[in-house]
Write a protein that holds these residues in place. Structure first.
Motif, short mmCIF file in Angstrom:
data_model
loop_
_atom_site.label_atom_id
_atom_site.label_comp_id
_atom_site.label_asym_id
_atom_site.label_seq_id
_atom_site.Cartn_x
_atom_site.Cartn_y
_atom_site.Cartn_z
N ASP A 21 -9.74 -28.47 12.24
CA ASP A 21 -10.03 -27.31 11.39
C ASP A 21 -9.87 -27.75 9.94
O ASP A 21 -8.99 -28.56 9.62
N ALA A 23 -9.94 -26.61 5.58
CA ALA A 23 -9.91 -25.57 4.55
C ALA A 23 -10.58 -26.11 3.30
O ALA A 23 -10.37 -27.26 2.92
N THR A 28 -17.29 -21.88 2.21
CA THR A 28 -17.55 -22.99 3.12
C THR A 28 -17.75 -22.48 4.55
O THR A 28 -18.67 -22.91 5.25
N TYR A 29 -16.91 -21.57 4.98
CA TYR A 29 -17.04 -21.01 6.32
C TYR A 29 -18.42 -20.35 6.49
O TYR A 29 -19.07 -20.52 7.53
N SER A 30 -18.87 -19.65 5.47
CA SER A 30 -20.18 -18.99 5.54
C SER A 30 -21.30 -20.01 5.71
O SER A 30 -22.25 -19.77 6.47
N ALA A 32 -20.98 -22.90 7.18
CA ALA A 32 -20.86 -23.39 8.56
C ALA A 32 -21.50 -22.41 9.54
O ALA A 32 -22.20 -22.83 10.47
N VAL A 33 -21.27 -21.13 9.34
CA VAL A 33 -21.87 -20.11 10.21
C VAL A 33 -23.39 -20.19 10.12
O VAL A 33 -24.10 -20.16 11.14
N ASP A 95 -11.20 -20.79 2.44
CA ASP A 95 -11.38 -20.26 3.78
C ASP A 95 -11.30 -21.43 4.76
O ASP A 95 -11.37 -22.58 4.37
N VAL A 96 -11.10 -21.12 6.01
CA VAL A 96 -10.91 -22.14 7.04
C VAL A 96 -12.14 -22.17 7.95
O VAL A 96 -12.59 -21.13 8.43
N THR A 97 -12.65 -23.37 8.15
CA THR A 97 -13.77 -23.58 9.07
C THR A 97 -13.22 -24.19 10.35
O THR A 97 -12.59 -25.25 10.31
N PRO A 98 -13.43 -23.54 11.49
CA PRO A 98 -12.92 -24.07 12.75
C PRO A 98 -13.62 -25.37 13.15
O PRO A 98 -14.82 -25.54 12.90
N MET A 101 -17.12 -25.74 14.77
CA MET A 101 -18.34 -25.60 13.98
C MET A 101 -18.69 -26.88 13.22
O MET A 101 -19.72 -26.93 12.55
#
Length: 135
Positions: A21, A23, A28-30, A32-33, A95-98, A101
């Motif tokens: 994971d 950060a 960044t999370y967005s 990745a999504v 934000d955190v990206t799992p 992903m």
């Protein structure tokens, strides 16, 4: 991405947990999504010093919060108030990206891949890189 003009995404990371994971700055999370939705590989580039094996997952990463004034006042918090008085503000810096992903983690010493599974083996990579397999 929607126009299929992007072949891959590479972002930086401030923190990499033991499970992969990561950060990074808000947004960044967005990305990745969006990459996941469009079937585009999503890579993280970070120095070895960003890895923190004491963090088992991104849930343990302490997310710094920025001043509410940055959002409530003009000029990044230095100017006059532009929002209604008394409103609540949440202004996280990261934000955190799992890891699920993330396609791979690019480091100075090589790319950490999932090796046929859905899991990164960050600890082994660090051990091989530093010559200390007891990390």
């Amino acid at each position: 991405m929607k126009a299929r003009r992007v072949d891959g995404v590479i972002i930086g990371a401030d923190y990499v947990a033991a499970n992969g994971d990561t950060a990074n700055k808000i947004g960044t999370y967005s990305l990745a999504v969006c990459a996941l939705r469009h079937g585009i590989p999503f890579y993280v580039a970070a120095p070895l010093t960003s890895i923190d094996l004491s963090l088992s997952s991104g849930e343990e990463i302490v997310i710094e919060e920025m001043s509410a004034k940055e959002l409530l006042h003009s000029r990044g918090g230095l100017g006059e108030q532009v929002a209604a008085s008394g409103i609540s503000v949440w202004n996280p810096a990261f934000d955190v990206t799992p890891a699920c992903m993330i396609s791979g983690i690019i480091m100075e010493q090589g790319v950490i891949t999932k090796g046929g599974s859905d899991l990164f083996n960050i600890k082994d990579f660090v051990g091989k890189t530093t010559g200390n397999s007891q990390q």
